[in-house]
Enzyme design. Sequence first.
Site, PDB file in Angstrom:
ATOM      1  N   TYR A 102       0.790  -1.227   0.000  1.00 24.32           N
ATOM      2  CA  TYR A 102       0.000   0.000   0.000  1.00 24.32           C
ATOM      3  C   TYR A 102       0.827   1.285   0.000  1.00 24.32           C
ATOM      4  CZ  TYR A 102      -3.784  -3.194   1.137  1.00 24.32           C
ATOM      5  OH  TYR A 102      -4.684  -4.219   1.102  1.00 24.32           O
ATOM      6  N   PRO A 115     -11.620  -0.873  -2.141  1.00 29.46           N
ATOM      7  CA  PRO A 115     -12.789  -1.654  -2.555  1.00 29.46           C
ATOM      8  C   PRO A 115     -14.090  -0.915  -2.252  1.00 29.46           C
ATOM      9  CG  PRO A 115     -11.320  -2.907  -1.099  1.00 29.46           C
ATOM     10  CD  PRO A 115     -10.955  -1.463  -0.975  1.00 29.46           C
ATOM     11  N   HIS A 356      -8.018   0.716   1.909  1.00 29.50           N
ATOM     12  CA  HIS A 356      -7.735  -0.682   2.203  1.00 29.50           C
ATOM     13  C   HIS A 356      -6.618  -0.901   3.217  1.00 29.50           C
ATOM     14  CE1 HIS A 356      -7.964  -4.876   1.658  1.00 29.50           C
ATOM     15  NE2 HIS A 356      -8.151  -4.934   0.371  1.00 29.50           N
ATOM     16  N   SER A 473      -5.888 -15.091   5.111  1.00 37.08           N
ATOM     17  CA  SER A 473      -5.716 -14.406   6.382  1.00 37.08           C
ATOM     18  C   SER A 473      -4.652 -15.072   7.241  1.00 37.08           C
ATOM     19  CB  SER A 473      -7.046 -14.390   7.151  1.00 37.08           C
ATOM     20  OG  SER A 473      -6.870 -13.862   8.441  1.00 37.08           O
ATOM     21  N   SER A 572     -10.267 -12.803  -4.448  1.00 38.61           N
ATOM     22  CA  SER A 572     -10.505 -12.827  -3.008  1.00 38.61           C
ATOM     23  C   SER A 572     -11.896 -13.373  -2.738  1.00 38.61           C
ATOM     24  CB  SER A 572     -10.384 -11.419  -2.420  1.00 38.61           C
ATOM     25  OG  SER A 572     -10.561 -11.436  -1.019  1.00 38.61           O
ATOM     26  N   GLN A 573     -11.978 -14.269  -1.758  1.00 41.67           N
ATOM     27  CA  GLN A 573     -13.272 -14.742  -1.282  1.00 41.67           C
ATOM     28  C   GLN A 573     -13.712 -13.851  -0.119  1.00 41.67           C
ATOM     29  OE1 GLN A 573     -15.507 -18.733   0.502  1.00 41.67           O
ATOM     30  NE2 GLN A 573     -13.288 -18.666   0.474  1.00 41.67           N
TER      31      GLN A 573
END
Length: 693
Positions: A102, A115, A356, A473, A572-573
């Site tokens: 980032y 997002p 984010h 994660s 991404s889920q």
Amino acid sequence: MTEHHVREYVKRVASIDIENYPEWDLTKPLPKLPVPDLMGTMNTYLTIMSSVVSPNEFRRTEIMVEDFWKDNGSGQMLQQKLKQYAETKENWAYSWWMDDMYMKARLPLPINSSPGMVFPRQFFENRKQQLRYAARLISGILDYKTIIDAKALPVDRCRHKQKGQPLCMAQYYRLFNSYRVPGYLKDKLVTKETSRNDADSHHIIVACKNQFFVLDLLLNYQRLSEDDVFTQLERICDMADEGAETCQPVGVLTTSDRSTWAGARAEMMTDMTNRESLSALETCMFVLCLDKSIPISFNHQRSVDETSMNLRDDVSLSTQMLHGQGSKINSCNRWFDKTMQFIISRDGACGLNYEHSPAEGIAIVQLIEHLLTYMQEVHEKKLRRMQSLCELPRPVQLEWNLSSNVENVIAAATDSIDRCIHDLDLYVLRFDHFGREFPKQYNMSPDAFIQLALQLTYFKIHGRLVSTYESASTRRFRLGRVDNIRANSPAALEWVQAMVAKNEASYETKMALLRRAMEWQTQIMTKTILGHGMDCHMLGLREMAVELALPIPDIFTDDTYRKSNQFTLSTSQVNTTMDTFMCYGPVVPDGYGVCYNPRPDDIIVVISAFKSHAETQSDHFAYTLEGSLLQMSELCTKIKSDCDNIADKIRNVSLTNGSVENTGLSPTLNGKAVWGQTDLVTVSNGRYKKDLE
């Protein structure tokens, strides 16, 4: 006030996990993120990249890897230094990962980084209903924020692999007190500790018609009632109407590339009026964006039914939350540097845009769903709130003194964001043939099932596999964020080749290869969430060389490493229990962004691409993905025996040059064994050991 009610709500939610997982002691500190084994990481790297690069590129990379990890090589030395460094840090990867992901990124935040999240649709007949809902949302956030400020949220738990293990909650506590400050070369995430006595933590910023207003939520040490908040919102809307024709769209500056915005901000900070306005924005709890209605023409061209019924489709809702749909619509009615921007549109579209860097999507979803559930409970109970305060001060509108240079930056930013929005190609697939329960019937992970469907889809369209990012994660560890699950494996490559081969392989062969590809996907997922991921480890080794002022090893300047981090498929889920979903843009010009939400009986998939790259089309990818999912379901249903019997039948089956042989050998790539049933193995003629993690 309803602080007692929110505490009861949180206590009830927390008690469920406490009862289900009594063996976990929540008072113990979480473990530190481990430093993975060097050989394991190098083996995984070689195996993954063998499916992406040419044989010649791969051989060159093999030589570099062998030189890197040999005895007394730079890899062994950096590994030892990294272990020593890790002992001095709460999380050795956190700062390096944050900068790499980032803070050092120079692209604009909207589309490229931040997002959007779509909330359940509301229906407002007039402005009063819009503002009533906004007031209820603000009051609900304030109620819930009492628990956040006290760091008393119910602890999230692992749902698989050591079920019930507590997860790090630090991300939640950054959501309402963080701000991303632009820098010339590197941004800075400022996170401020909050307390009840902190005056800065008791105001929000309301954006309306491209203007910004301070809404103080505390008066004479007393919180405003919901009715008072509504009254102040009405005042703000009236004030915004008066200034709409003459205001400068200052918010569009936050859509600029980070270095340009840093320069404009530095110039603005030389003026006291600007400093005070920027301070109000940077220290607020969150931004509330009161948006104007969106024309139905913003629907996707394929949304024929919705358009004919004068309804906004999923694409229109998504893009409003993602970027505001242009400078003439709502893109200037934003301040993208603020972590949480709640969006409430006059036509009932509601959602969130979030910066984010402080938190992952899962933490956002958990918070939002708790918040919306709590708001509904409060609404249904019709709790009596405190009496309205008699005299409310007029909301303060932020003022600006802008130089001609900053005005030029605003003009350039306006043009730039409009071009970026025009270039974005987004489509929302609501796949309703089955959901996550279907693969479970065949003892398959729903996530692995979808990931392999994405690999098959990309291969069908482009004829190759590419580096794929799937966030995993690492919140089992202190300050854990994410690492990367790699779906582009040799196992996946051989399976997709069999699925699209002109000389069609048998269903048994396809199923055998699918099972092996899923074994890889499951293993790499397990390794990653348990702290043995490849990507963060390689980043740490590279940054360790920088810390020590050593030459960067060749392995990190190799073109294969560049391709390794060129995530053409960024996935991404993000699971939700409500009718909510997330969306984001691609991370490379020729790539796709794919955010998917597998629900019990359907799957929502938001696919994004860029129109400027002729070979990527989001709706074509969506329809091809739909076909891939159906093709995989057909494959599963064709094999009639139960999953255990299937596993026994295919245990010794392998594919060699497209034919099935009961040889007991593993499948091959270019004649070399690349994986076993349970262990990750490198493509290296047996030169390297198995990675027995």
